[in-house]
Write an enzyme that holds these catalytic residues in place. Structure first.
Site, PDB file in Angstrom:
ATOM      1  N   ARG A 138      25.007  46.367 -16.110  1.00 56.30           N
ATOM      2  CA  ARG A 138      24.624  45.063 -16.648  1.00 56.30           C
ATOM      3  C   ARG A 138      25.084  45.038 -18.108  1.00 56.30           C
ATOM      4  NH1 ARG A 138      18.383  43.985 -14.967  1.00 56.30           N
ATOM      5  NH2 ARG A 138      18.186  45.223 -16.870  1.00 56.30           N
ATOM      6  N   HIS A 170      19.235  51.626 -19.664  1.00 56.25           N
ATOM      7  CA  HIS A 170      18.277  51.235 -18.617  1.00 56.25           C
ATOM      8  C   HIS A 170      18.674  51.897 -17.302  1.00 56.25           C
ATOM      9  CE1 HIS A 170      14.988  48.652 -17.356  1.00 56.25           C
ATOM     10  NE2 HIS A 170      15.680  48.298 -16.277  1.00 56.25           N
ATOM     11  N   CYS A 319       4.689  24.224   1.368  1.00 57.27           N
ATOM     12  CA  CYS A 319       5.307  23.011   0.834  1.00 57.27           C
ATOM     13  C   CYS A 319       5.429  23.102  -0.682  1.00 57.27           C
ATOM     14  CB  CYS A 319       4.484  21.792   1.232  1.00 57.27           C
ATOM     15  SG  CYS A 319       4.163  21.664   2.998  1.00 57.27           S
TER      16      CYS A 319
END
Length: 381
Positions: A138, A170, A319
């Site tokens: 990353r 990381h 919903c």
């Protein structure tokens, strides 16, 4: 401003004493390494400022955030301690961060130049954490660019424009004990630190460990660990906290009132598409939370909530603003149900919801939307 649900109707209740207890336990576990509590994404959905205060009170020497706006919000909220921000765009003005004394992650020589300019504007050195990509792929400098980045940082530091406070990276799979990437990344990190020293840098801190590594990879603790999800009482992965001998206390309880209760005859379909049809007479309750509030649509037909009569399964599709549950016993409008909580009263946990939805506990708590009011109890409330 977000128009929120009435807190009596539904809320995310956050126990700040649980946050403090988790942080204190982590501080004890990783000592003598210092602890950075990560409060990005509004404190993983729990509320950035209240959780930051609880973390500081429990012994967190550092706070971590992703964005400049989050770091500046901490400063505006009264936090004066060390804060690291690590994710910003190519056009963002970094001057306010330097002026506020926020530490800034740097992965490229171009970012060094931007911080040198910001330091000149505010007439104070920028505080920098150089990030090496040790295998997560990353952000962070790739190994081939690391020496050039260190040289640029050393030149700027010699000129008084910045201070290299730390080297960091990381881990990709610390939550999978025995994963082969972990020792490879630790070795790559050690090599990057040694190369930074050769370049003339003498950073005071090294930090590599996230929550999982802080718990079960002691060789990755170095001088500072960054604990995010564990601070909020959610295990980074099943069994990780137990391997470290810790019992984490989940801090968030997501609850709501039933806003309608009705009896259905056999053959009645529930929610969009009639993906669930009652095979017998049932009583259902309407919960006024939906995917707009962070309840995963993947919970449709698989998740459960806790009612006064016991577990109530979600029936049919979740919903946008509501979901339907089958009630296992007598219930009335206004009764409370708990979607997830610490689990101490039989309610599902965020980890259980993650398992039902095929995701991770991080996502379950972080996605609880702004429309859901937070209510706080505990020391820093």
């Amino acid at each position: 401003m977000t128009a929120r649900i009435d807190p009596m109707t539904a809320s995310a209740d956050v126990d700040l004493d649980a946050v403090a207890a988790n942080v204190a336990a982590l501080v004890d576990l990783v000592a003598p390494a210092a602890v950075m509590v990560v409060v990005k994404a509004d404190g993983y959905g729990h509320g950035m400022l209240p959780c930051a205060r609880a973390a500081r009170a429990a012994g967190a020497g550092w706070l971590g955030v992703a964005t400049p706006a989050e770091a500046l919000a901490l400063r505006e909220g009264g936090d004066t301690g060390p804060v690291l921000a690590w994710l910003y765009g190519v056009d963002e003005d970094l001057t306010p961060l330097v002026a506020a004394g926020v530490d800034v992650s740097v992965s490229t020589a171009e970012q060094v130049s931007r911080l040198v300019g910001a330091a000149a504007t505010v007439e104070q050195p920028a505080r920098v954490h150089l990030k090496i990509d040790t295998g997560l792929s990353r952000n962070g400098a790739p190994a081939a660019a690391w020496d050039g980045l260190c040289a640029a940082a050393a030149e700027a530091e010699a000129a008084g424009a910045l201070e290299v406070v730390a080297i960091w990276s990381h881990l990709a799979a610390a939550d999978e004990p025995g994963h082969p990437s972990v020792p490879l990344q630790v070795a790559a990190f050690d090599d990057a630190y040694a190369r930074a020293r050769v370049a003339g840098l003498e950073p005071r801190l090294r930090h590599l460990a996230n929550s999982a590594a802080a718990l079960v990879v002691p060789e990755a603790r170095y001088d500072l660990v960054r604990v995010g999800i564990a601070s909020y009482g959610v295990d980074p992965a099943p069994g990780i906290a137990a391997r470290a001998g810790l019992v984490l206390r989940p801090a968030m309880t997501l609850r709501a009132q039933l806003v309608q209760v009705k009896d259905l005859a056999a053959g009645a379909g529930v929610s969009y598409g009639w993906t669930w049809v009652a095979d017998r007479p049932v009583t259902v309750g309407l919960v006024p939370l939906g995917y707009a509030d962070g309840v995963p649509r993947h919970a449709s037909g698989v998740a459960q909530v806790q009612s006064s009569a016991g577990r109530a399964p979600v029936r049919g599709r979740v919903c946008m603003d509501q979901l339907v549950v089958e009630l296992p016993g007598p219930a009335a409008t206004g009764d409370e149900v708990v979607l997830f909580g610490p689990g101490t009263d039989g309610e599902p946990t965020a980890a259980a919801w993650a398992d039902w939805c095929g995701t991770i506990g991080y996502e379950i708590v972080t996605r609880v939307g702004e429309r859901v009011p937070r209510r706080y109890r505990g020391g820093a409330a």
